[in-house]
Design a protein around this motif. Structure first.
Motif, short mmCIF file in Angstrom:
data_model
loop_
_atom_site.label_atom_id
_atom_site.label_comp_id
_atom_site.label_asym_id
_atom_site.label_seq_id
_atom_site.Cartn_x
_atom_site.Cartn_y
_atom_site.Cartn_z
N GLU A 87 35.57 32.68 45.00
CA GLU A 87 34.52 33.33 44.19
C GLU A 87 34.46 34.82 44.47
O GLU A 87 34.37 35.63 43.53
CB GLU A 87 33.16 32.69 44.50
N SER A 88 34.53 35.18 45.75
CA SER A 88 34.45 36.61 46.09
C SER A 88 35.68 37.35 45.57
O SER A 88 35.58 38.50 45.12
CB SER A 88 34.32 36.80 47.60
N ALA A 89 36.84 36.69 45.61
CA ALA A 89 38.06 37.32 45.10
C ALA A 89 37.97 37.50 43.58
O ALA A 89 38.40 38.54 43.05
CB ALA A 89 39.27 36.47 45.45
N MET A 90 37.41 36.52 42.89
CA MET A 90 37.26 36.62 41.43
C MET A 90 36.29 37.75 41.08
O MET A 90 36.48 38.46 40.09
CB MET A 90 36.77 35.30 40.84
N LYS A 91 35.24 37.91 41.90
CA LYS A 91 34.27 38.98 41.67
C LYS A 91 34.96 40.34 41.81
O LYS A 91 34.70 41.26 41.02
CB LYS A 91 33.13 38.84 42.68
N LYS A 92 35.84 40.47 42.82
CA LYS A 92 36.60 41.71 43.02
C LYS A 92 37.49 41.98 41.82
O LYS A 92 37.63 43.13 41.39
CB LYS A 92 37.47 41.61 44.28
N ILE A 93 38.14 40.93 41.30
CA ILE A 93 39.03 41.10 40.14
C ILE A 93 38.25 41.62 38.95
O ILE A 93 38.68 42.56 38.26
CB ILE A 93 39.73 39.76 39.80
N ASP A 146 44.59 52.29 34.52
CA ASP A 146 45.26 51.90 33.27
C ASP A 146 45.70 50.44 33.28
O ASP A 146 46.05 49.90 32.24
CB ASP A 146 46.45 52.82 33.00
N GLN A 147 45.66 49.77 34.45
CA GLN A 147 46.03 48.35 34.53
C GLN A 147 44.78 47.52 34.76
O GLN A 147 43.90 47.90 35.54
CB GLN A 147 47.02 48.13 35.68
N ASP A 148 44.72 46.37 34.10
CA ASP A 148 43.56 45.49 34.22
C ASP A 148 43.88 44.34 35.16
O ASP A 148 44.81 43.56 34.90
CB ASP A 148 43.16 44.97 32.84
N ALA A 149 43.12 44.21 36.23
CA ALA A 149 43.36 43.16 37.22
C ALA A 149 43.13 41.78 36.63
O ALA A 149 43.85 40.83 36.95
CB ALA A 149 42.46 43.37 38.44
N LEU A 150 42.14 41.66 35.74
CA LEU A 150 41.83 40.37 35.11
C LEU A 150 43.00 39.92 34.24
O LEU A 150 43.39 38.73 34.25
CB LEU A 150 40.55 40.49 34.28
N ASP A 151 43.60 40.85 33.52
CA ASP A 151 44.74 40.54 32.65
C ASP A 151 45.95 40.11 33.50
O ASP A 151 46.64 39.13 33.17
CB ASP A 151 45.09 41.78 31.81
N ILE A 152 46.21 40.79 34.59
CA ILE A 152 47.35 40.47 35.47
C ILE A 152 47.12 39.12 36.15
O ILE A 152 48.04 38.29 36.26
CB ILE A 152 47.59 41.58 36.49
N ALA A 153 45.86 38.87 36.56
CA ALA A 153 45.54 37.58 37.20
C ALA A 153 45.74 36.44 36.21
O ALA A 153 46.17 35.35 36.59
CB ALA A 153 44.10 37.60 37.71
N ALA A 154 45.45 36.65 34.95
CA ALA A 154 45.58 35.60 33.95
C ALA A 154 47.05 35.38 33.57
O ALA A 154 47.49 34.23 33.46
CB ALA A 154 44.76 35.96 32.71
N THR A 155 47.80 36.46 33.34
CA THR A 155 49.17 36.31 32.84
C THR A 155 50.19 36.08 33.94
O THR A 155 50.92 35.09 33.92
CB THR A 155 49.57 37.55 32.02
N LYS A 156 50.24 36.99 34.92
CA LYS A 156 51.30 36.94 35.91
C LYS A 156 50.98 36.01 37.08
O LYS A 156 51.87 35.36 37.65
CB LYS A 156 51.61 38.34 36.42
N LEU A 157 49.71 35.94 37.48
CA LEU A 157 49.33 35.11 38.63
C LEU A 157 48.81 33.73 38.21
O LEU A 157 48.81 32.81 39.03
CB LEU A 157 48.26 35.82 39.48
N SER A 158 48.33 33.63 36.99
CA SER A 158 47.75 32.40 36.42
C SER A 158 46.72 31.76 37.36
O SER A 158 46.79 30.60 37.70
CB SER A 158 48.85 31.38 36.08
N ILE A 159 45.74 32.60 37.76
CA ILE A 159 44.66 32.09 38.61
C ILE A 159 43.31 32.11 37.91
O ILE A 159 42.34 31.59 38.44
CB ILE A 159 44.56 32.87 39.95
N VAL A 160 43.19 32.72 36.72
CA VAL A 160 41.89 32.78 36.02
C VAL A 160 41.82 31.63 35.04
O VAL A 160 42.73 31.35 34.31
CB VAL A 160 41.72 34.13 35.30
#
Length: 160
Positions: A87-93, A146-160
């Motif tokens: 949860e805390s990591a998702m909040k940071k993202i 210029d980079q979105d952490a939420l977008d990278i977490a969803a596409t490249k890391l697939s954690i969201v």
């Protein structure tokens, strides 16, 4: 002028080669003595003795001590173990544009930054690290605006 007597002429003839003989004898004595015939003591002005600096040649081994050089101990896949999706990591993202990873304990910030660049094509502004109580290392990777952490977490890391 009166003619010279044979004795006077003979004595002169004998004395003439004696000069080079004397010179040769002197040279022979000098070579026997050698260069250091007259020893002069070196005056030492310091109370401590320093061994003189001598020529130090670089090593040129006849064979390599290792048959092949080993692979890098920490490559990109060993540096980053896995992303965190607590949860805390998702909040940071979401709020701070920051990705959170569990890393190898021996990895430093430069290695973590390089691993993120090679694995996920992500540029970091800064990285904060800490050692967790269980002994693993956690890295907070702040991304560039210029980079979105939420977008990278969803596409490249697939954690969201």
């Amino acid at each position: 002028m009166a003619p010279k007597s044979k004795e006077a002429a003979g004595s002169k003839a004998k004395s003439k080669p004696s000069k080079p003989n004397a010179k040769a004898n002197q040279a022979a004595k000098a070579t026997l003595r050698g260069q250091h015939g007259q020893k002069v003591r070196k005056v030492r002005l310091s109370t401590t003795f320093h061994r003189p600096k001598t020529l130090k040649l670089s090593r040129s081994p006849r064979y390599p001590r290792k048959s092949i050089p080993h692979e890098p101990r920490l490559d990109a896949h060993k540096v980053l173990i896995n992303p965190l999706n607590t949860e805390s990591a998702m909040k940071k993202i979401e709020e701070n544009n920051t990705l959170v990873f569990v890393c190898d304990v021996k990895a430093n910030k430069r290695q973590i930054k390089q691993a993120l660049k090679t694995l996920y094509d992500v540029e970091c502004v800064k990285i904060n690290t800490l050692i967790r109580p269980d002994g693993s290392k956690k890295a907070y990777c702040r991304l560039t605006p210029d980079q979105d952490a939420l977008d990278i977490a969803a596409t490249k890391l697939s954690i969201v």
